[in-house]
Design an enzyme around this catalytic site. Structure first.
Site, PDB file in Angstrom:
ATOM      1  N   TRP A 130       0.682  -1.260   0.150  1.00  9.23           N
ATOM      2  CA  TRP A 130       0.232   0.041   0.029  1.00  9.23           C
ATOM      3  C   TRP A 130       0.873   1.248  -0.076  1.00  9.23           C
ATOM      4  O   TRP A 130       0.288   2.173  -0.380  1.00  9.23           O
ATOM      5  CB  TRP A 130      -0.901   0.070   1.345  1.00  9.23           C
ATOM      6  CG  TRP A 130      -0.061  -0.257   2.504  1.00  9.23           C
ATOM      7  CD1 TRP A 130      -0.234  -1.459   3.111  1.00  9.23           C
ATOM      8  CD2 TRP A 130       0.760   0.604   3.258  1.00  9.23           C
ATOM      9  NE1 TRP A 130       0.945  -1.339   4.170  1.00  9.23           N
ATOM     10  CE2 TRP A 130       1.124  -0.179   4.496  1.00  9.23           C
ATOM     11  CE3 TRP A 130       1.019   1.962   3.169  1.00  9.23           C
ATOM     12  CZ2 TRP A 130       2.168   0.479   5.062  1.00  9.23           C
ATOM     13  CZ3 TRP A 130       1.946   2.354   4.122  1.00  9.23           C
ATOM     14  CH2 TRP A 130       2.341   1.767   5.133  1.00  9.23           C
ATOM     15  N   ASN A 131       2.126   1.109   0.367  1.00  9.04           N
ATOM     16  CA  ASN A 131       2.788   2.296   0.768  1.00  9.04           C
ATOM     17  C   ASN A 131       3.085   3.235  -0.740  1.00  9.04           C
ATOM     18  O   ASN A 131       3.094   4.393  -0.488  1.00  9.04           O
ATOM     19  CB  ASN A 131       4.189   2.410   1.429  1.00  9.04           C
ATOM     20  CG  ASN A 131       5.096   1.252   0.925  1.00  9.04           C
ATOM     21  OD1 ASN A 131       4.854   0.447  -0.172  1.00  9.04           O
ATOM     22  ND2 ASN A 131       6.223   1.323   1.233  1.00  9.04           N
ATOM     23  N   HIS A 155      -3.163  -6.463  -5.016  1.00  9.85           N
ATOM     24  CA  HIS A 155      -2.745  -5.189  -4.426  1.00  9.85           C
ATOM     25  C   HIS A 155      -3.039  -5.280  -2.928  1.00  9.85           C
ATOM     26  O   HIS A 155      -3.975  -6.169  -2.529  1.00  9.85           O
ATOM     27  CB  HIS A 155      -3.286  -3.884  -5.013  1.00  9.85           C
ATOM     28  CG  HIS A 155      -2.470  -2.808  -5.051  1.00  9.85           C
ATOM     29  ND1 HIS A 155      -1.634  -2.494  -4.075  1.00  9.85           N
ATOM     30  CD2 HIS A 155      -2.319  -1.549  -5.827  1.00  9.85           C
ATOM     31  CE1 HIS A 155      -0.777  -1.559  -4.498  1.00  9.85           C
ATOM     32  NE2 HIS A 155      -1.186  -0.794  -5.421  1.00  9.85           N
ATOM     33  N   ALA A 156      -2.691  -4.385  -2.093  1.00  8.20           N
ATOM     34  CA  ALA A 156      -3.002  -4.417  -0.656  1.00  8.20           C
ATOM     35  C   ALA A 156      -4.231  -4.136  -0.506  1.00  8.20           C
ATOM     36  O   ALA A 156      -4.801  -3.288  -1.359  1.00  8.20           O
ATOM     37  CB  ALA A 156      -2.132  -3.535   0.147  1.00  8.20           C
ATOM     38  N   GLY A 206       7.027  -6.189  -0.008  1.00 14.39           N
ATOM     39  CA  GLY A 206       6.187  -6.088   1.336  1.00 14.39           C
ATOM     40  C   GLY A 206       6.753  -6.682   2.477  1.00 14.39           C
ATOM     41  O   GLY A 206       8.075  -6.547   2.748  1.00 14.39           O
ATOM     42  N   SER A 207       6.095  -7.467   3.550  1.00 17.63           N
ATOM     43  CA  SER A 207       6.949  -7.648   4.629  1.00 17.63           C
ATOM     44  C   SER A 207       7.791  -8.940   4.635  1.00 17.63           C
ATOM     45  O   SER A 207       7.422  -9.717   3.694  1.00 17.63           O
ATOM     46  CB  SER A 207       5.893  -7.812   6.013  1.00 17.63           C
ATOM     47  OG  SER A 207       5.030  -8.913   5.536  1.00 17.63           O
ATOM     48  N   GLU A 228      11.124  -8.009  -2.642  1.00 20.42           N
ATOM     49  CA  GLU A 228      11.752  -6.688  -2.125  1.00 20.42           C
ATOM     50  C   GLU A 228      10.881  -6.485  -0.846  1.00 20.42           C
ATOM     51  O   GLU A 228       9.912  -6.055  -0.778  1.00 20.42           O
ATOM     52  CB  GLU A 228      11.372  -5.525  -3.107  1.00 20.42           C
ATOM     53  CG  GLU A 228      12.221  -4.471  -2.995  1.00 20.42           C
ATOM     54  CD  GLU A 228      11.489  -3.173  -1.968  1.00 20.42           C
ATOM     55  OE1 GLU A 228      11.955  -3.246  -0.800  1.00 20.42           O
ATOM     56  OE2 GLU A 228      10.901  -2.563  -2.605  1.00 20.42           O
ATOM     57  N   LEU A 229      11.623  -6.714   0.169  1.00 20.97           N
ATOM     58  CA  LEU A 229      11.283  -6.692   1.555  1.00 20.97           C
ATOM     59  C   LEU A 229      11.556  -5.619   2.288  1.00 20.97           C
ATOM     60  O   LEU A 229      11.740  -4.523   1.943  1.00 20.97           O
ATOM     61  CB  LEU A 229      11.496  -8.255   2.028  1.00 20.97           C
ATOM     62  CG  LEU A 229      11.098  -9.277   1.273  1.00 20.97           C
ATOM     63  CD1 LEU A 229      11.578 -10.596   1.899  1.00 20.97           C
ATOM     64  CD2 LEU A 229       9.810  -9.598   1.113  1.00 20.97           C
ATOM     65  N   CYS A 262      10.580   1.320   2.557  1.00 22.64           N
ATOM     66  CA  CYS A 262      11.615   0.125   2.968  1.00 22.64           C
ATOM     67  C   CYS A 262      13.096   0.958   2.679  1.00 22.64           C
ATOM     68  O   CYS A 262      13.931   0.643   3.475  1.00 22.64           O
ATOM     69  CB  CYS A 262      11.351  -0.831   2.209  1.00 22.64           C
ATOM     70  SG  CYS A 262      11.462  -0.826   0.457  1.00 22.64           S
ATOM     71  N   GLU A 359      12.620  -2.854  12.151  1.00 24.44           N
ATOM     72  CA  GLU A 359      12.385  -1.735  11.024  1.00 24.44           C
ATOM     73  C   GLU A 359      11.360  -1.145  11.628  1.00 24.44           C
ATOM     74  O   GLU A 359      10.397  -1.674  12.047  1.00 24.44           O
ATOM     75  CB  GLU A 359      12.056  -2.358   9.795  1.00 24.44           C
ATOM     76  CG  GLU A 359      11.634  -1.390   8.879  1.00 24.44           C
ATOM     77  CD  GLU A 359      11.290  -1.812   7.360  1.00 24.44           C
ATOM     78  OE1 GLU A 359      11.351  -1.360   6.377  1.00 24.44           O
ATOM     79  OE2 GLU A 359      10.645  -3.241   7.218  1.00 24.44           O
TER      80      GLU A 359
END
Length: 454
Positions: A130-131, A155-156, A206-207, A228-229, A262, A359
């Site tokens: 979502w960011n 998507h989120a 995401g996470s 990509e975390l 991130c 994080e």
């Protein structure tokens, strides 16, 4: 609540959506498979034309798309509009360069001729956060579509209108039906998709838990995945640095997207000789930030995207302070409607606290003092993450050592870490696998096929 737009500035439920049925999902997968058979045959010049038209539409409606993002996840409107403009840039970059990137590569061997060609894989599932509701999608979609793949977007769940708007935008730009589809589904339906023969590969931003879940499903089905975390990027400042430039970049990097990115600078590692001056200047800048309604152009910092993100960040700060950290400024949620957190600086971060190991996804800067270059590098690398690193120095030896020794997918010297269509982007360690952007990102979802002819 499921799939819904909830304005994080007010808590208002703007619009809700029902997840699509299993039958509707199956229909979309069939449509993607059929579209791929036809789309991979379309000349690359035609794909580029459609992608240029997508860029045109992004630029023509940037205020509309920017407002949609701001309402859904709270980023300041000026940043949202800039995000749409960046999406147009990545579209134009791949429209202009994909054909050259995909040219066959001749290689001299004992064959009459031998070379490598690059072909699409099929339907690529994109699980996006979502960011950056538009940018994360377009930095996947632009190269994937130019190779000849088709896209399936999960998507989120808090940005469904952005997801639907992107699908419609690409249709309006000329891409055929089925080439890019949004799937309004929950996270629990992602893993089963990896077992479906109509899905060729997947990408996720995401996470860590989400990335591990997708990687397990991909591994069980022997399918390619790009992840990509998270990141806990160091921002190192040495005595020879331009201190004012470093402070200005530190504020921008930490506050981008209300601190929810991130690759934001999160751990500020400052040489003892300049630590007091850096802390003073940074505190002044944080104090001057305007926190408020993200739809107002003068706002610097808006709300966090969800109540849970606010709660998690507040817990991390409180636990770190409880174990001995000092609050220079902020350190608390704001007493107002919405999910707002005060711009915060913590110093004296103790070992075995969240500030050392986790994080922080919000407007919180963690300050550390070091005595020398070795200490800076050791502390920068003392994390499970390895996404980006920023180092500020005008000493040639220090520059060389930062470039060589910092454990990250990107090292920026005298600049803040950022993504750029021209450069590959991704991390090492627990920050992910694979690359996006650049030629390297384009080839992640290509069959790199060896041809040998006698």
């Amino acid at each position: 609540m499921g799939i819904a737009t909830v304005n994080p500035s007010t808590g208002e439920i703007v619009k809700t959506f029902e997840p699509i049925t299993d039958q509707a999902l199956d229909n979309k997968l069939n449509k993607a498979a059929k579209a791929f058979r036809q789309y991979q045959q379309i000349p690359i010049a035609q794909r580029a034309h459609w992608l240029q038209q997508a860029a045109d539409r992004l630029e023509a409606h940037k205020e509309q798309y920017g407002r949609l993002m701001t309402v859904e996840m709270g980023k300041p409107i000026k940043s949202a509009i800039a995000e749409v403009e960046k999406c147009a840039w990545v579209c134009r970059f791949y429209a202009d360069h994909a054909e050259a990137f995909l040219q066959p590569t001749p290689i001299a061997t004992d064959a009459t001729e031998s070379y490598v060609i690059y072909q699409p894989l099929g339907a690529i599932l994109a699980v996006m956060p979502w960011n950056f509701p538009f940018w994360q999608v377009f930095r996947f979609a632009a190269p994937a579509l130019m190779v000849g793949n088709v896209g399936l977007l999960k998507h989120a769940s808090n940005v469904p209108q952005s997801a639907l708007a992107i699908e419609q935008l690409l249709l309006d730009a000329g891409f055929p039906e089925g080439v890019f589809q949004t799937l309004l589904i929950g996270a629990d339906r992602v893993a089963p998709l990896m077992a479906d023969s109509r899905v060729a590969a997947a990408t996720l931003t995401g996470s860590e838990p989400a990335g591990m879940s997708l990687a397990i499903a991909a591994g069980q089905n022997l399918k390619k995945v790009v992840l990509e975390l998270g990141g806990s990027d160091p921002f190192i400042v040495m005595p020879t640095a331009d201190l004012d430039a470093a402070v200005a970049a530190a504020v921008t990097s930490r506050m981008v997207n209300n601190g929810q990115t991130c690759i934001a600078a999160k751990r500020f590692i400052v040489h003892e000789a300049i630590a007091d001056a850096f802390t003073h200047k940074l505190t002044e800048k944080f104090a001057a930030l305007k926190v408020g309604d993200p739809l107002l152009p003068e706002t610097d910092v808006g709300p966090l995207a969800t109540p849970k993100i606010l709660q998690d960040l507040d817990r991390q700060v409180r636990e770190t302070v409880l174990r001995g950290a000092k609050v220079v400024i902020g350190g608390h949620p704001l007493d107002r409607p919405g999910d707002f957190y005060a711009p915060t600086i913590l110093t004296d971060i103790p070992h075995h606290s969240p500030g050392r190991t986790e994080e922080f996804f919000g407007p919180v800067a963690l300050l550390f003092r070091v005595m020398d270059l070795d200490g800076a590098i050791d502390l920068a690398n003392a994390t499970q993450f390895g996404l980006g690193a920023s180092a500020w120095t005008n000493d040639l030896t220090e520059k060389a050592r930062f470039i060589q020794e910092l454990q990250a997918g990107s090292v920026f010297v005298n600049g803040m870490v950022k993504s750029d269509p021209r450069l590959p982007f991704g991390g090492i360690k627990r920050s992910g696998i694979g690359r996006e952007l650049g030629r390297e990102g384009l080839l992640e979802f290509a069959n790199i096929k060896t041809i040998w002819v006698q």
